[in-house]
Write an enzyme that holds these catalytic residues in place. Structure first.
Site, PDB file in Angstrom:
ATOM      1  N   ASP A  60      36.911   7.586   3.406  1.00 31.17           N
ATOM      2  CA  ASP A  60      35.737   6.903   3.950  1.00 31.17           C
ATOM      3  C   ASP A  60      34.965   7.844   4.872  1.00 31.17           C
ATOM      4  O   ASP A  60      35.052   9.075   4.768  1.00 31.17           O
ATOM      5  CB  ASP A  60      36.205   5.616   4.658  1.00 31.17           C
ATOM      6  CG  ASP A  60      35.168   4.515   4.662  1.00 31.17           C
ATOM      7  OD1 ASP A  60      34.261   4.582   5.511  1.00 31.17           O
ATOM      8  OD2 ASP A  60      35.246   3.593   3.827  1.00 31.17           O
ATOM      9  N   ASP A  61      34.244   7.289   5.792  1.00 30.90           N
ATOM     10  CA  ASP A  61      33.356   8.012   6.698  1.00 30.90           C
ATOM     11  C   ASP A  61      34.095   9.120   7.469  1.00 30.90           C
ATOM     12  O   ASP A  61      35.240   8.938   7.874  1.00 30.90           O
ATOM     13  CB  ASP A  61      32.805   6.970   7.687  1.00 30.90           C
ATOM     14  CG  ASP A  61      31.643   7.478   8.493  1.00 30.90           C
ATOM     15  OD1 ASP A  61      31.317   8.669   8.373  1.00 30.90           O
ATOM     16  OD2 ASP A  61      31.074   6.677   9.236  1.00 30.90           O
ATOM     17  N   ASP A  72      32.965  -6.479   6.373  1.00 31.22           N
ATOM     18  CA  ASP A  72      33.838  -5.683   7.243  1.00 31.22           C
ATOM     19  C   ASP A  72      34.921  -6.564   7.840  1.00 31.22           C
ATOM     20  O   ASP A  72      35.856  -6.056   8.466  1.00 31.22           O
ATOM     21  CB  ASP A  72      33.025  -5.055   8.385  1.00 31.22           C
ATOM     22  CG  ASP A  72      32.411  -3.725   7.970  1.00 31.22           C
ATOM     23  OD1 ASP A  72      32.767  -3.221   6.888  1.00 31.22           O
ATOM     24  OD2 ASP A  72      31.576  -3.193   8.722  1.00 31.22           O
ATOM     25  N   TRP A  80      26.841 -10.105  10.467  1.00 31.77           N
ATOM     26  CA  TRP A  80      27.893  -9.113  10.236  1.00 31.77           C
ATOM     27  C   TRP A  80      29.258  -9.802  10.417  1.00 31.77           C
ATOM     28  O   TRP A  80      29.455 -10.573  11.349  1.00 31.77           O
ATOM     29  CB  TRP A  80      27.744  -7.948  11.248  1.00 31.77           C
ATOM     30  CG  TRP A  80      28.872  -6.975  11.121  1.00 31.77           C
ATOM     31  CD1 TRP A  80      29.008  -6.008  10.179  1.00 31.77           C
ATOM     32  CD2 TRP A  80      30.037  -6.911  11.948  1.00 31.77           C
ATOM     33  NE1 TRP A  80      30.190  -5.340  10.357  1.00 31.77           N
ATOM     34  CE2 TRP A  80      30.848  -5.880  11.445  1.00 31.77           C
ATOM     35  CE3 TRP A  80      30.483  -7.634  13.059  1.00 31.77           C
ATOM     36  CZ2 TRP A  80      32.068  -5.531  12.005  1.00 31.77           C
ATOM     37  CZ3 TRP A  80      31.704  -7.299  13.629  1.00 31.77           C
ATOM     38  CH2 TRP A  80      32.484  -6.252  13.108  1.00 31.77           C
ATOM     39  N   LYS A 115      31.666   5.064  -2.562  1.00 29.21           N
ATOM     40  CA  LYS A 115      31.286   3.920  -1.726  1.00 29.21           C
ATOM     41  C   LYS A 115      29.956   4.277  -1.079  1.00 29.21           C
ATOM     42  O   LYS A 115      29.874   5.227  -0.306  1.00 29.21           O
ATOM     43  CB  LYS A 115      32.359   3.668  -0.672  1.00 29.21           C
ATOM     44  CG  LYS A 115      32.045   2.513   0.279  1.00 29.21           C
ATOM     45  CD  LYS A 115      33.252   2.230   1.175  1.00 29.21           C
ATOM     46  CE  LYS A 115      32.945   1.274   2.302  1.00 29.21           C
ATOM     47  NZ  LYS A 115      34.074   1.155   3.240  1.00 29.21           N
ATOM     48  N   TRP A 116      28.911   3.537  -1.432  1.00 29.74           N
ATOM     49  CA  TRP A 116      27.546   3.808  -0.945  1.00 29.74           C
ATOM     50  C   TRP A 116      27.251   2.818   0.166  1.00 29.74           C
ATOM     51  O   TRP A 116      27.026   1.639  -0.093  1.00 29.74           O
ATOM     52  CB  TRP A 116      26.584   3.646  -2.113  1.00 29.74           C
ATOM     53  CG  TRP A 116      25.126   3.782  -1.820  1.00 29.74           C
ATOM     54  CD1 TRP A 116      24.426   3.348  -0.722  1.00 29.74           C
ATOM     55  CD2 TRP A 116      24.145   4.388  -2.674  1.00 29.74           C
ATOM     56  NE1 TRP A 116      23.097   3.636  -0.835  1.00 29.74           N
ATOM     57  CE2 TRP A 116      22.885   4.274  -2.020  1.00 29.74           C
ATOM     58  CE3 TRP A 116      24.200   5.006  -3.927  1.00 29.74           C
ATOM     59  CZ2 TRP A 116      21.704   4.749  -2.591  1.00 29.74           C
ATOM     60  CZ3 TRP A 116      23.018   5.466  -4.488  1.00 29.74           C
ATOM     61  CH2 TRP A 116      21.793   5.351  -3.819  1.00 29.74           C
ATOM     62  N   ASP A 117      27.258   3.336   1.383  1.00 30.26           N
ATOM     63  CA  ASP A 117      27.099   2.461   2.551  1.00 30.26           C
ATOM     64  C   ASP A 117      25.657   2.470   3.038  1.00 30.26           C
ATOM     65  O   ASP A 117      24.844   3.325   2.653  1.00 30.26           O
ATOM     66  CB  ASP A 117      28.043   2.957   3.660  1.00 30.26           C
ATOM     67  CG  ASP A 117      28.562   1.825   4.531  1.00 30.26           C
ATOM     68  OD1 ASP A 117      27.880   0.794   4.633  1.00 30.26           O
ATOM     69  OD2 ASP A 117      29.646   1.993   5.121  1.00 30.26           O
ATOM     70  N   MET A 118      25.322   1.536   3.916  1.00 27.23           N
ATOM     71  CA  MET A 118      23.980   1.439   4.505  1.00 27.23           C
ATOM     72  C   MET A 118      24.147   0.609   5.775  1.00 27.23           C
ATOM     73  O   MET A 118      24.284  -0.596   5.710  1.00 27.23           O
ATOM     74  CB  MET A 118      23.058   0.741   3.491  1.00 27.23           C
ATOM     75  CG  MET A 118      21.585   0.864   3.744  1.00 27.23           C
ATOM     76  SD  MET A 118      20.910  -0.230   4.993  1.00 27.23           S
ATOM     77  CE  MET A 118      21.256  -1.840   4.333  1.00 27.23           C
TER      78      MET A 118
HETATM   79  C1  GLA Z   1      30.634   0.419   7.556  1.00 28.55           C
HETATM   80  C2  GLA Z   1      31.484  -0.069   6.397  1.00 28.55           C
HETATM   81  C3  GLA Z   1      32.937   0.197   6.672  1.00 28.55           C
HETATM   82  C4  GLA Z   1      33.146   1.681   6.908  1.00 28.55           C
HETATM   83  C5  GLA Z   1      32.249   2.154   8.028  1.00 28.55           C
HETATM   84  C6  GLA Z   1      32.305   3.656   8.173  1.00 28.55           C
HETATM   85  O1  GLA Z   1      30.844  -0.361   8.677  1.00 28.55           O
HETATM   86  O2  GLA Z   1      31.242  -1.409   6.154  1.00 28.55           O
HETATM   87  O3  GLA Z   1      33.726  -0.236   5.591  1.00 28.55           O
HETATM   88  O4  GLA Z   1      32.875   2.372   5.728  1.00 28.55           O
HETATM   89  O5  GLA Z   1      30.900   1.781   7.811  1.00 28.55           O
HETATM   90  O6  GLA Z   1      31.476   4.114   9.162  1.00 28.55           O
END
Ligand code: GLA
Length: 735
Positions: free
Chosen positions: A367-368, A550, A200, A478-481
């Protein structure tokens, strides 16, 4: 036609003007590889390339062929258990417990173009003339199983793609314990293995090692392609560099568990194996069922690593990514994450949007933190609807109306594959997570992984997402995981099918991407996995860009984007200017350097622009104007790496336009060196006869001059040009 069959010698020659790949069908039906490398003339018979010699302690196939040992030949798709002793490409367990199989050639077919791989991302042709395909059918007389090996050779790229179908045409139940996508034996081991490794915030750093006797492998068993090892490696001759020398590049079009391996045997030949990681895979194959492996890509060049990368970039952009956005210029965006994290109000988002519009930004991404009870990362995932109307009084729909009224596009964050405890989804369907019912699931970022191997789970998430995306004005997702997979067990699935779960999970992810991208073809999808933990060719098929890391520190990003460029095009790398001191490293770098790095990517900002000074806003306005003016070139030109941040105290790269009349060069100092040498940067890819202006200078410089004599890196004092973290952009143009 780039594939010739020689009936007398039983040889198949796949070629284009850059590479040749020659397969021989032995008299006993075994498939061997005679050659893979630079294009050579075609001829009837290359069988002299087949090693054959009687040696002690080897196992022969038949009594009367003592010179034919599976241990010494170079095999196309090696089996297990009959004297090869190196890594097999497949292992099939039969009802009596035997794993011995003996497939031999039955027939082959050659045709123009390429067929799709059902349910899997794969390269495609735009028209039949782009490529030729060879399918070789092998059969095992005992099990009556059939293996279909597919090879596609692209006409204008030095690329061969391979995948395999295994069909059970017999009556017994078979179990695939291993089903790799490709294997090839190269005759020597004078190579260095180049690969991308990290963690990471440190994704895709370049490593080089010498494969020696035994196995050198990389891979993932984390359920995602991972930040740790990207599904790519190259074997380069030790003398090969960025601009010359032989390089064999390999990548795997897959986003789940993978294995890439080089096995050097004690006679110094190299076996390359690529495929789904066999340690987390077992696939029962009932009569009449077929298993299709994902696709592996082989690139060959004798022009060094830059040529390998340019080939991957072109292949992905012209024959892999299917988004309508693939070849388009990407909007300059602002993402609120590093500015507010989850602590935002509609008012704050609209303030950011207002400032963004003034500065020339085109898209704002929320975002989140917009859905369910999401105030921190302990809850909310899975409830993809607004419940907190204090935060978003008019929901996503209302906010999207207000943003589009400002003349901006609107984008939204999802993490579709995950669930938090305490959500409606988890309360109603506690059995929808991956984990045996009698075990306690291991949390990671307080969340669990939904069982995407199940269609009902995928359909449910599709329903929620489809609703939001169709009701609001949304141009970007933005599709996060944000976690890896543990306790990989699918409740309700039969015991003997649990070995399918990891692969079926990824097929579920692909099916959701497929449905959403088909339903919303104009939405720009950006993938993300805690930054760059699932930046792979499989995901690029659906989402043409990925959040690269990130880690938004400009100096760390030079390494990450430099490493990523080995395989992935600049247009696919989400890259943002963020605040200082940087949230991940604590480092402060100039605003100019941050933009000079990020502009070689899908460019954006991720900081509180409302809190910027007037001077900073002016600088940002200029940066955006520059990127907009040149983004066709910055995102879709031909990319060259010039100076490695892994080897030097400076780094540089450049983009060249297709007609070679324009180029943009980025030069970055890492740490300053007092009283350093007067450095020159040697450019690449220019037309030697063109006279270029640099940054609208009156004077012109010939392409050959710039490539061979180089451009001096500006010095304004003893070491001023060489201060820590400074950068230069050179724009070259032929007027
Ligand atoms: C991950 C993504 C970030 C952000 C956070 C939100 O870490 O890589 O860019 O979107 O989640 O919780």
């Amino acid at each position: 036609m780039g594939i010739i069959y020689h009936q007398n010698s039983q040889e198949l020659h796949l070629f284009n003007n850059q590479l040749s790949y020659i397969i021989k069908v032995q008299s006993n039906g075994e498939l061997t590889n005679l050659y893979y490398g630079k294009r050579i003339h075609d001829k009837e018979d290359f069988s002299y390339l087949q090693p054959g010699d009687t040696r002690p302690l080897t196992v022969y196939q038949t009594k009367d062929s003592p010179h034919h040992s599976l241990q010494h030949v170079r095999r196309e798709y090696p089996d297990y258990g009959r004297g090869d002793f190196r890594t097999p490409a497949y292992v099939i367990r039969q009802e009596n417990g035997s794993r011995v199989t003996a497939f031999s050639y039955e027939s082959h077919e050659i045709y123009r173009g390429k067929k799709p791989l059902e349910g899997l991302p794969a390269t495609y042709t735009r028209n039949e003339e782009d490529a030729d395909t060879l399918e070789i059918c092998l059969r095992d007389p005992v099990t009556e199983a059939v293996i279909l090996l597919s090879y596609t050779v692209f006409c204008s790229l030095p690329v061969i793609t391979r995948h395999v179908q295994i069909m059970n045409q017999g009556t017994q139940k078979l179990v695939l314990e291993r089903a790799l996508s490709a294997s090839i034996d190269l005759p020597d081991s004078e190579y260095e293995m180049v690969y991308l490794t990290g963690a990471w915030a440190r994704e895709r750093h370049i490593r080089v090692r010498k494969p020696d006797h035994g196995i050198s492998s990389i891979g993932s068993m984390r359920g995602a392609s991972s930040a740790e090892y990207n599904p790519f490696f190259a074997l380069k001759r030790p003398s090969a560099n960025e601009d010359s020398g032989e390089v064999y590049g390999f990548c795997f079009i897959y986003s789940g568990n993978h294995l890439e391996q080089v096995e050097v045997d004690t006679e110094q030949s190299s076996r390359i194996s690529i495929g789904i990681h066999p340690d987390t895979f077992e696939w029962p194959l009932n009569p009449q069922e077929t298993f299709v492996t994902p696709e592996a890509v082989f690139v060959y060049t004798d022009q060094g690593l830059n040529a390998m990368s340019q080939t991957f970039h072109r292949l992905f952009k012209e024959h892999l990514m299917q988004s309508s956005w693939t070849d388009r210029e990407r909007p300059v965006l602002i993402n609120n994450w590093e500015a507010t994290e989850m602590d935002f109000t509609e008012q704050k988002i609209l303030e950011i949007a207002g400032t963004a519009k003034e500065l020339g930004i085109e898209l704002i991404v929320l975002d989140d933190g917009w859905f369910g009870g999401r105030e921190d990362d302990t809850t909310g995932l899975g409830d993809w609807f607004v419940t907190n109307f204090d935060k978003l009084p008019d929901g996503i729909e209302g906010l999207s109306d207000k943003i589009t009224a400002l003349g901006l596009q609107f984008g939204l964050w999802f993490e579709p594959e995950m669930v938090n405890p305490g959500t409606k989804l988890y309360r109603e369907h506690p059995d929808w997570i991956l984990c045996p019912a009698e075990r306690t699931p291991s949390p990671s970022r307080n969340q669990y992984v939904l069982d995407f191997s199940r269609k009902d789970v995928v359909d449910y998430i599709y329903g929620l997402m489809e609703r939001v995306l169709s009701q609001a004005h949304i141009s970007y997702v933005k599709w996060d995981m944000n976690r890896y997979i543990t306790e990989c067990y699918s409740i309700g699935t039969a015991a003997d099918s649990q070995g399918k779960t990891f692969h079926k999970y990824i097929l579920g992810v692909y099916s959701l991407y497929e449905k959403l991208t088909r339903r919303f073809p104009d939405i720009l999808f950006e993938s993300c996995a805690s930054g760059g933990a699932r930046f792979d060719p499989g995901i690029l098929y659906y989402a043409p860009q990925a959040w690269t890391s990130d880690d938004t520190d400009a100096i760390e990003r030079i390494k990450i984007q430099y490493g990523t460029s080995l395989v992935y095009p600049v247009s696919s790398m989400g890259a943002h200017v963020s605040e200082v001191p940087n949230l991940q490293t604590g480092r402060s770098t100039p605003l100019k350097t941050r933009a000079d790095v990020a502009m070689f990517g899908a460019f954006g900002y991720e900081l509180d622009i409302t809190a910027m000074s007037r001077e900073e806003k002016d600088a940002v306005r200029e940066q955006i104007a520059f990127v907009k003016e040149h983004r066709r070139l910055l995102q879709h030109g031909t990319f060259y790496r010039l100076k490695s941040p892994f080897q030097e105290n400076a780094s540089a790269w450049m983009m060249v336009s297709p007609n070679r009349k324009e180029a943009i060069v980025g030069y970055y100092n890492l740490l300053g060196t007092p009283n350093c040498r007067f450095d020159r940067l040697y450019l690449r890819g220019l037309n030697p006869d063109n006279a270029y202006h640099i940054n609208s200078s009156a004077e012109t410089y010939y392409g050959d001059e710039l490539m061979h004599a180089g451009i001096p890196i500006p010095h304004t004092g003893v070491c001023e040009s060489n201060v820590d973290f400074s950068s230069f952009i050179f724009y070259l143009s032929v007027v």
